[in-house]
Design an enzyme around this catalytic site. Structure first.
Site, short mmCIF file in Angstrom:
data_model
loop_
_atom_site.label_atom_id
_atom_site.label_comp_id
_atom_site.label_asym_id
_atom_site.label_seq_id
_atom_site.Cartn_x
_atom_site.Cartn_y
_atom_site.Cartn_z
N GLU A 25 38.18 -61.48 39.82
CA GLU A 25 38.05 -62.19 38.53
C GLU A 25 38.05 -61.18 37.38
O GLU A 25 37.38 -60.15 37.47
CB GLU A 25 36.76 -63.01 38.51
N ASP A 74 59.42 -73.33 28.35
CA ASP A 74 59.07 -73.40 29.77
C ASP A 74 60.36 -73.20 30.54
O ASP A 74 61.17 -74.12 30.69
CB ASP A 74 58.44 -74.77 30.06
#
Ligand code: DSN
Length: 414
Positions: free
Chosen positions: A52, A196
């Protein structure tokens, strides 16, 4: 070898799927066959590591090599796509797109995107997606006659609704986008413009399609379609994006972690790095060009057999067939083609009078069969088989045998 002993059920299902892929043609345009090197990285023990945070700033120890992997992946993405910033942690395309909303919008903000039934993506604001529920999406489409985006209408819509974010990109649009015009439209209303390019990323880095990078602020992509990597996603910020909003890279990173995701899948990130290296090789340019040549040939051949191709053809890796003149629904055509070893997907066509679960269209693509080395000659044969089985479903057995022979001649990447 271990899996067979330990879990024979999963082992045999993987084998069955492997055989299915080997012995049939994967013609769903969002699918491809990645290389064994990509799969090796994906199956590595990097999957065991928690990381993380971002390179150099993790919430867990032991990340000295993971940091190098992720940094390499980021640097390769920046170089290949020619962008200023890349986040390679999104688990896939939808989380990548969601992170863009989180980064630049507040709940309830007006956004704009192409409607799903017109060829857009769920995450561009379609009503059943979270992006359609938490924001106020205005949806554009294509012209009823030409099936092309009408940029005048899009501009009018943008001026009227002043969206905070405009999405451009599609899952079933066979044409090239006018990025320059879109850039101007977004600038004129002060919107962030996000491209996108999930479907066309391989065509962009392969130099077949003009890159949107100089015209948009943000680029998102998946990594497993024409780019031919593992399942994953990337969010990129362009120079223009940083000029508009110098905080944009930080906002994107924060939106992914801790905003939406926890630990990144570093095995997938390593595999993405491998795919980005493959996509920078000269051979990839040839591959990307062949994808489009194959799609064009397939479209032309199908037209000769009387198939009605949406927009009259294709300029990318996919084609969308309006099957109404063949008196068969998309789902039935998909099943029929499956029975001869051609995997496709039923798809809505623009202004489809039929419901989404029994649409009038069929979507076909060439990325995976081009990876196997197929060229124009094979496209002619595939078009002939598609026509033959739709005209005469009684020929299934005979055609399936012929498809299997072709598959053996063009094996999956080894
Ligand atoms: N599911 C992808 C496709 O098939 O186009 C889009 O996310």
């Amino acid at each position: 070898m271990k899996l067979k002993k330990q879990d024979s059920q999963i082992y045999s299902l993987i084998n069955l799927e492997t055989e299915r892929q080997k012995n049939s043609l994967q013609m769903i345009p969002s699918e491809n066959h990645c290389s064994p090197a990509v799969r090796e990285a994906l199956g590595s023990l990097l999957t065991d590591k928690y990381a993380e945070g971002y390179p150099g700033k993790r919430y867990y120890g032991g990340n000295q090599f993971i940091d190098k992997v992720e940094t390499l992946c980021i640097e390769r993405a920046k170089k290949l796509f020619k962008v200023e910033h890349a986040n390679v942690q999104p688990y896939s395309g939808s989380p990548a797109n969601m992170a863009v909303y989180v980064a630049v919008c507040d709940p309830g903000d007006v956004t704009m995107g192409m409607a799903l039934p017109m060829g857009g993506h769920l995450t561009h604001g379609w009503k059943v997606s979270a992006t359609g529920k938490f924001f106020k999406p205005i949806q554009y489409g294509v012209d009823e006659k030409t099936h092309l985006i009408c940029y005048d209408d899009l501009e009018k819509m943008a001026r009227e609704h002043k969206p905070k974010l405009i999405w451009v990109g599609a899952t079933a649009y066979p044409r090239i986008f006018d990025w320059a015009r879109l850039g101007k439209i977004a600038d004129s209303v002060g919107a962030y413009l996000a491209a996108d390019i999930a479907h066309i990323a391989g065509l962009v880095v392969g130099g077949v399609h003009l890159s949107p990078v100089s015209f948009v602020h943000i680029v998102t992509t998946t990594t497993h379609k024409t780019l031919r990597g593992p399942r994953g996603g990337i969010i990129m910020v362009t120079k223009k994006g940083i000029e508009k909003d110098p905080e944009l890279p930080k906002k994107i990173d924060k939106a992914i972690f801790p905003g939406l995701q926890g630990g990144p899948h570093e095995n997938a990130i390593a595999a993405i790095a491998v795919c980005l290296k493959e996509a920078s090789a000269p051979a990839f340019k040839k591959y990307a060009a062949q994808i489009v040549k194959n799609a064009k040939m397939l479209a032309e051949e199908l037209k000769k057999y009387g198939f009605d191709i949406i927009s009259g053809g294709t300029e990318n890796h996919l084609l969308l067939i309006d099957l109404r003149n063949k008196h068969i629904f998309g789902a039935d055509a998909q099943n029929l083609l499956e029975s001869i070893g051609i995997s496709t997907n039923k798809n809505s066509i623009p202004f489809d009078p039929a419901p989404p679960f029994k649409p009038s269209g069929l979507r076909l693509g060439t990325p995976a069969i081009t990876t196997r080395g197929m060229k124009e000659k094979e496209m002619k044969q595939i078009a002939a088989w598609i026509n033959e089985v739709i005209e005469n479903p009684g020929n299934v057995k005979k055609i399936k045998k012929e498809v299997t022979v072709l598959c053996k001649k063009f094996p999956l990447p080894k």
